[in-house]
Scaffold this active site. Structure first.
Site, mmCIF file in Angstrom:
data_model
loop_
_atom_site.group_PDB
_atom_site.id
_atom_site.type_symbol
_atom_site.label_atom_id
_atom_site.label_comp_id
_atom_site.label_asym_id
_atom_site.label_seq_id
_atom_site.Cartn_x
_atom_site.Cartn_y
_atom_site.Cartn_z
ATOM 1 N N SER A 16 -3.480 29.061 17.779
ATOM 2 C CA SER A 16 -2.246 29.128 16.997
ATOM 3 C C SER A 16 -1.031 29.007 17.910
ATOM 4 O O SER A 16 -1.138 29.042 19.133
ATOM 5 C CB SER A 16 -2.193 30.442 16.205
ATOM 6 O OG SER A 16 -2.314 31.549 17.066
ATOM 7 N N CYS A 17 0.110 28.852 17.270
ATOM 8 C CA CYS A 17 1.388 28.675 17.946
ATOM 9 C C CYS A 17 1.585 29.770 18.992
ATOM 10 O O CYS A 17 1.291 30.922 18.706
ATOM 11 C CB CYS A 17 2.506 28.730 16.900
ATOM 12 S SG CYS A 17 4.142 28.406 17.551
ATOM 13 N N PRO A 18 2.013 29.401 20.155
ATOM 14 C CA PRO A 18 2.521 28.119 20.621
ATOM 15 C C PRO A 18 1.495 27.292 21.407
ATOM 16 O O PRO A 18 1.849 26.294 22.019
ATOM 17 C CB PRO A 18 3.656 28.519 21.541
ATOM 18 C CG PRO A 18 3.126 29.742 22.228
ATOM 19 C CD PRO A 18 2.332 30.461 21.134
ATOM 20 N N MET A 19 0.244 27.710 21.412
ATOM 21 C CA MET A 19 -0.740 27.091 22.306
ATOM 22 C C MET A 19 -0.963 25.587 22.092
ATOM 23 O O MET A 19 -1.092 24.864 23.077
ATOM 24 C CB MET A 19 -2.064 27.850 22.255
ATOM 25 C CG MET A 19 -1.964 29.272 22.809
ATOM 26 S SD MET A 19 -1.014 29.422 24.361
ATOM 27 C CE MET A 19 -2.035 28.503 25.493
ATOM 28 N N ASP A 43 -3.751 24.363 13.484
ATOM 29 C CA ASP A 43 -2.517 25.092 13.192
ATOM 30 C C ASP A 43 -1.530 24.140 12.517
ATOM 31 O O ASP A 43 -1.097 23.155 13.123
ATOM 32 C CB ASP A 43 -1.934 25.649 14.482
ATOM 33 C CG ASP A 43 -0.631 26.401 14.288
ATOM 34 O OD1 ASP A 43 -0.290 26.729 13.130
ATOM 35 O OD2 ASP A 43 0.045 26.672 15.288
#
Length: 83
Positions: A16-19, A43
């Protein structure tokens, strides 16, 4: 010379964000000019995140974004070219 065949594929499904955008940037940093990176993410935020990152990053072009359903899960596919 450009090609529609990805030079490299980055799988960030399940992250999930920010990955997704962080790992996309890291992958692009290691690619040569003209390379095409295909990023696969689950995501939904990756659509706007990668679009915004590419728009604000010199030397990067967002070529295409699409979505596909696989095993009842949406997979977002982003294609980024290094310029």
């Amino acid at each position: 010379m450009t090609s529609d065949t990805p030079t490299e594929t980055l799988d960030v499904t399940g992250e999930s964000c920010p990955m997704p955008v962080v790992k996309t940037k890291q992958a692009v940093d290691n690619l040569a000019v003209g390379a095409l990176l295909e990023v696969r993410a689950t995501d939904a935020g990756s659509v706007s995140d990668i679009d915004g990152w590419a728009a604000g990053t010199p030397g990067v072009e967002l070529v295409e974004q699409s979505e596909h359903t696989k095993d009842d899960e949406t997979v977002y596919v982003h294609r980024v070219r290094v310029e």
